[in-house]
Design a protein around this motif. Structure first.
Motif, PDB file in Angstrom:
ATOM      1  N   GLN A 297       0.828  -1.207   0.000  1.00 57.77           N
ATOM      2  CA  GLN A 297       0.000   0.000   0.000  1.00 57.77           C
ATOM      3  C   GLN A 297       0.863   1.258   0.000  1.00 57.77           C
ATOM      4  O   GLN A 297       0.531   2.246  -0.670  1.00 57.77           O
ATOM      5  N   ALA A 298       1.976   1.238   0.729  1.00 57.79           N
ATOM      6  CA  ALA A 298       2.883   2.385   0.742  1.00 57.79           C
ATOM      7  C   ALA A 298       3.497   2.590  -0.638  1.00 57.79           C
ATOM      8  O   ALA A 298       3.636   3.727  -1.106  1.00 57.79           O
ATOM      9  N   SER A 299       3.859   1.498  -1.305  1.00 57.94           N
ATOM     10  CA  SER A 299       4.413   1.591  -2.665  1.00 57.94           C
ATOM     11  C   SER A 299       3.407   2.212  -3.620  1.00 57.94           C
ATOM     12  O   SER A 299       3.756   3.040  -4.476  1.00 57.94           O
ATOM     13  N   ASN A 300       2.154   1.833  -3.478  1.00 55.91           N
ATOM     14  CA  ASN A 300       1.116   2.386  -4.354  1.00 55.91           C
ATOM     15  C   ASN A 300       0.950   3.886  -4.123  1.00 55.91           C
ATOM     16  O   ASN A 300       0.725   4.652  -5.070  1.00 55.91           O
ATOM     17  N   ALA A 301       1.050   4.306  -2.851  1.00 53.33           N
ATOM     18  CA  ALA A 301       0.943   5.735  -2.558  1.00 53.33           C
ATOM     19  C   ALA A 301       2.092   6.509  -3.183  1.00 53.33           C
ATOM     20  O   ALA A 301       1.905   7.596  -3.750  1.00 53.33           O
ATOM     21  N   VAL A 302       3.305   5.961  -3.097  1.00 53.16           N
ATOM     22  CA  VAL A 302       4.475   6.611  -3.693  1.00 53.16           C
ATOM     23  C   VAL A 302       4.347   6.631  -5.216  1.00 53.16           C
ATOM     24  O   VAL A 302       4.666   7.625  -5.874  1.00 53.16           O
ATOM     25  N   LEU A 303       3.870   5.525  -5.777  1.00 52.07           N
ATOM     26  CA  LEU A 303       3.715   5.450  -7.233  1.00 52.07           C
ATOM     27  C   LEU A 303       2.793   6.553  -7.745  1.00 52.07           C
ATOM     28  O   LEU A 303       3.105   7.227  -8.739  1.00 52.07           O
ATOM     29  N   LYS A 304       1.689   6.751  -7.063  1.00 55.77           N
ATOM     30  CA  LYS A 304       0.747   7.798  -7.498  1.00 55.77           C
ATOM     31  C   LYS A 304       1.396   9.170  -7.439  1.00 55.77           C
ATOM     32  O   LYS A 304       1.224   9.993  -8.347  1.00 55.77           O
ATOM     33  N   ALA A 305       2.185   9.417  -6.386  1.00 56.44           N
ATOM     34  CA  ALA A 305       2.847  10.716  -6.255  1.00 56.44           C
ATOM     35  C   ALA A 305       3.907  10.908  -7.326  1.00 56.44           C
ATOM     36  O   ALA A 305       4.086  12.010  -7.855  1.00 56.44           O
ATOM     37  N   VAL A 306       4.615   9.829  -7.671  1.00 53.32           N
ATOM     38  CA  VAL A 306       5.657   9.922  -8.689  1.00 53.32           C
ATOM     39  C   VAL A 306       5.054  10.084 -10.079  1.00 53.32           C
ATOM     40  O   VAL A 306       5.614  10.763 -10.941  1.00 53.32           O
ATOM     41  N   GLU A 307       3.884   9.471 -10.285  1.00 53.86           N
ATOM     42  CA  GLU A 307       3.221   9.587 -11.588  1.00 53.86           C
ATOM     43  C   GLU A 307       2.639  10.981 -11.809  1.00 53.86           C
ATOM     44  O   GLU A 307       2.533  11.441 -12.954  1.00 53.86           O
ATOM     45  N   GLU A 308       2.249  11.643 -10.723  1.00 59.53           N
ATOM     46  CA  GLU A 308       1.650  12.972 -10.831  1.00 59.53           C
ATOM     47  C   GLU A 308       2.447  13.952  -9.961  1.00 59.53           C
ATOM     48  O   GLU A 308       1.975  14.418  -8.925  1.00 59.53           O
ATOM     49  N   PRO A 309       3.672  14.259 -10.380  1.00 58.50           N
ATOM     50  CA  PRO A 309       4.554  15.058  -9.518  1.00 58.50           C
ATOM     51  C   PRO A 309       4.167  16.522  -9.441  1.00 58.50           C
ATOM     52  O   PRO A 309       3.678  17.104 -10.402  1.00 58.50           O
ATOM     53  N   ASN A 310       4.374  17.082  -8.256  1.00 53.27           N
ATOM     54  CA  ASN A 310       4.291  18.524  -8.116  1.00 53.27           C
ATOM     55  C   ASN A 310       5.466  19.140  -8.865  1.00 53.27           C
ATOM     56  O   ASN A 310       6.536  18.547  -8.949  1.00 53.27           O
ATOM     57  N   GLU A 311       5.288  20.336  -9.388  1.00 48.98           N
ATOM     58  CA  GLU A 311       6.346  20.928 -10.205  1.00 48.98           C
ATOM     59  C   GLU A 311       7.613  21.245  -9.423  1.00 48.98           C
ATOM     60  O   GLU A 311       8.665  21.474 -10.018  1.00 48.98           O
ATOM     61  N   ARG A 312       7.542  21.237  -8.107  1.00 50.41           N
ATOM     62  CA  ARG A 312       8.730  21.534  -7.301  1.00 50.41           C
ATOM     63  C   ARG A 312       9.019  20.434  -6.265  1.00 50.41           C
ATOM     64  O   ARG A 312       9.581  20.711  -5.214  1.00 50.41           O
ATOM     65  N   THR A 313       8.641  19.202  -6.595  1.00 50.30           N
ATOM     66  CA  THR A 313       8.889  18.089  -5.676  1.00 50.30           C
ATOM     67  C   THR A 313       9.803  17.065  -6.333  1.00 50.30           C
ATOM     68  O   THR A 313       9.609  16.704  -7.500  1.00 50.30           O
ATOM     69  N   VAL A 314      10.789  16.594  -5.583  1.00 53.56           N
ATOM     70  CA  VAL A 314      11.744  15.595  -6.066  1.00 53.56           C
ATOM     71  C   VAL A 314      11.725  14.406  -5.103  1.00 53.56           C
ATOM     72  O   VAL A 314      11.792  14.587  -3.882  1.00 53.56           O
ATOM     73  N   PHE A 315      11.648  13.200  -5.652  1.00 55.78           N
ATOM     74  CA  PHE A 315      11.661  11.971  -4.857  1.00 55.78           C
ATOM     75  C   PHE A 315      13.014  11.278  -5.014  1.00 55.78           C
ATOM     76  O   PHE A 315      13.467  11.041  -6.139  1.00 55.78           O
ATOM     77  N   LEU A 316      13.624  10.937  -3.888  1.00 55.89           N
ATOM     78  CA  LEU A 316      14.893  10.209  -3.879  1.00 55.89           C
ATOM     79  C   LEU A 316      14.664   8.906  -3.119  1.00 55.89           C
ATOM     80  O   LEU A 316      14.487   8.914  -1.901  1.00 55.89           O
ATOM     81  N   LEU A 317      14.640   7.785  -3.826  1.00 52.57           N
ATOM     82  CA  LEU A 317      14.389   6.483  -3.218  1.00 52.57           C
ATOM     83  C   LEU A 317      15.698   5.705  -3.121  1.00 52.57           C
ATOM     84  O   LEU A 317      16.495   5.699  -4.073  1.00 52.57           O
ATOM     85  N   CYS A 318      15.918   5.046  -2.007  1.00 47.83           N
ATOM     86  CA  CYS A 318      17.128   4.252  -1.795  1.00 47.83           C
ATOM     87  C   CYS A 318      16.742   2.792  -1.558  1.00 47.83           C
ATOM     88  O   CYS A 318      15.870   2.504  -0.742  1.00 47.83           O
ATOM     89  N   ALA A 319      17.403   1.885  -2.255  1.00 47.71           N
ATOM     90  CA  ALA A 319      17.120   0.460  -2.113  1.00 47.71           C
ATOM     91  C   ALA A 319      18.371  -0.335  -2.478  1.00 47.71           C
ATOM     92  O   ALA A 319      19.244   0.172  -3.193  1.00 47.71           O
ATOM     93  N   PRO A 320      18.471  -1.586  -2.004  1.00 47.28           N
ATOM     94  CA  PRO A 320      19.661  -2.380  -2.329  1.00 47.28           C
ATOM     95  C   PRO A 320      19.834  -2.663  -3.817  1.00 47.28           C
ATOM     96  O   PRO A 320      20.953  -2.758  -4.317  1.00 47.28           O
ATOM     97  N   SER A 321      18.723  -2.830  -4.543  1.00 51.81           N
ATOM     98  CA  SER A 321      18.816  -3.165  -5.961  1.00 51.81           C
ATOM     99  C   SER A 321      17.550  -2.720  -6.676  1.00 51.81           C
ATOM    100  O   SER A 321      16.601  -2.231  -6.052  1.00 51.81           O
ATOM    101  N   GLU A 322      17.532  -2.921  -7.988  1.00 47.30           N
ATOM    102  CA  GLU A 322      16.356  -2.614  -8.789  1.00 47.30           C
ATOM    103  C   GLU A 322      15.458  -3.838  -8.964  1.00 47.30           C
ATOM    104  O   GLU A 322      14.480  -3.805  -9.706  1.00 47.30           O
TER     105      GLU A 322
END
Length: 400
Positions: free
Chosen positions: A138-163
């Motif tokens: 559910q958290a991933s889905n929330a992030v996905l929606k935000a990344v798909e519809e970004p605010n013009e002054r918002t940047v997302f930096l995600l950190c993970a071990p791999s892709e």
């Protein structure tokens, strides 16, 4: 000196992030695909995925990038903006990390809601998610929606071990610009320990050579006697499996060391949090409304206990996992020595012991033991009880 000096052994990644930060002053993002150009040209984009092995400095690189985005001089490391971003206190940089086993949708929605506003003091709203691989579905889905519809002054930096999809969903990954970090060289880690932490050259060189490329681990080994003792006990396990009784003693020792680390890391903090909560909820108060306040306090206490238990569980599992990584490195060295391969050892200070183990045992046996350690790590990831997983592992190690 700049914020990039804190990103150790990653020259290619730093060059890429520098270029993007310089380009960032000329772009805005929107949900209509306006960010495709920057992504194609290697410039700035609204979502980044920092990947790399543990200890490679994913979150450090992301934080340095956030500072460069906000700093008028591109990350000078001398101004108030840089200092607050690197300290995690900047009003427009929202860091998300978990001390539990997962990141909930409630936590992510709260951060995304704040980040959707226009920046208050800087050029960007930055959301830095340190443990993107720990997000619930559910958290991933929330992030996905935000990344798909970004605010013009918002940047997302995600950190993970791999892709890998087990770490980050394919849909989120497809909307992020990847930045892959590598394991830092031992020489680069040793230099940081000497120059930034003031550790003597001999200790810095040793810690860098045995940390497995993990900068934080190298710092702990160089500074903390308890960390060195825990490592010594773990690497003594292969020599302490001569009987069935010793097998279970070894398992109990590993688990006891993890429990001791939990107590050391979380004990004082848990007590301080309980006292702080009691004061904030008006403990000892009298007069009108006390009963209602006490009910609210009990609910808050339950929530705090839940958070503390999750933190203790993760601390214990992380401690056991570090021990397993050390054990895996030992059997990897035995296997490598058995084949006569000329590659760097994981535990160079155990060269004589590894040589003897390779001479006295077969390569097949070393491989089976290495697989037993890796199987224990996988079992813990699937929530097998630690005692059962560790006892099964040491039994397999003795059997060879």
């Amino acid at each position: 000196m700049s914020v990039w000096s804190q990103v150790v052994g990653q020259p290619e990644a730093v060059a890429e992030l520098r270029a993007a930060a310089e380009h960032a002053g000329h772009v805005r993002f929107a949900s209509d695909g306006a960010d495709d150009g920057p992504r194609r040209t290697g410039g700035m984009t609204h979502a980044w995925l920092f990947t790399g092995p543990p200890g490679s400095g994913r979150s450090v690189a992301a934080r340095a990038f956030a500072a460069a985005l906000q700093c008028p001089r591109g990350g000078c490391d001398a101004c108030q903006v840089c200092h607050t971003v690197m300290a995690g206190t900047h009003a427009d940089v929202h860091e998300v990390a978990t001390e539990g086993l997962s990141l909930s949708v409630k936590e992510m929605r709260a951060v995304i809601e704040r980040a959707a506003r226009m920046p208050t003091t800087a050029r960007w709203q930055v959301v830095l998610i340190e443990d993107a691989d720990r997000m619930t579905e559910q958290a991933s889905n929330a992030v996905l929606k935000a990344v798909e519809e970004p605010n013009e002054r918002t940047v997302f930096l995600l950190c993970a071990p791999s892709e890998h999809p087990d770490d980050v969903s394919v849909t989120i990954r497809s909307r992020c610009r990847p930045l892959r970090l590598r394991t830092p060289q031992a020489s680069a880690i040793a230099e940081v320990l000497r120059e930034r932490d003031g550790i003597d050259a001999e200790t810095a060189s040793w810690a860098a050579s045995v940390c497995g490329g993990h900068i934080g681990r190298a710092r702990r080994l160089a500074r903390d006697e308890d960390a060195r003792e825990r490592r010594e006990k773990v690497l003594a396990v292969p020599r302490a499996l001569r009987s069935a009784a010793e097998v279970f003693e070894a398992a109990d020792g590993m688990l006891a060391a993890a429990e001791a680390e939990v107590a050391a890391v979380t004990g004082a903090r848990d007590e301080a949090e309980r006292e702080e909560l009691a004061v904030s909820m008006g403990a000892g108060g009298t007069g009108k409304g006390v009963a209602q306040a006490q009910r609210a306090a009990k609910a808050a206490e339950k929530e705090l206990e839940k958070q503390q238990k999750a933190r203790q569980t993760r601390t214990k599992r992380d401690s056991i996992d570090r021990a397993l990584i050390d054990l895996a490195g030992y059997y990897r060295d035995v296997l490598v020595r058995g084949f006569g391969a000329q590659v760097a050892a994981t535990h160079p200070d155990r060269a004589i012991e590894v040589e003897n183990a390779a001479r006295d045992g077969s390569r097949e046996s070393a491989l089976r033991r290495l697989e037993a350690v890796l199987a224990c790590r996988e079992a813990l990831e699937t929530n097998v009880k630690p005692q059962i997983a560790v006892e099964a592992m040491v039994t397999a190690l003795r059997a060879g």
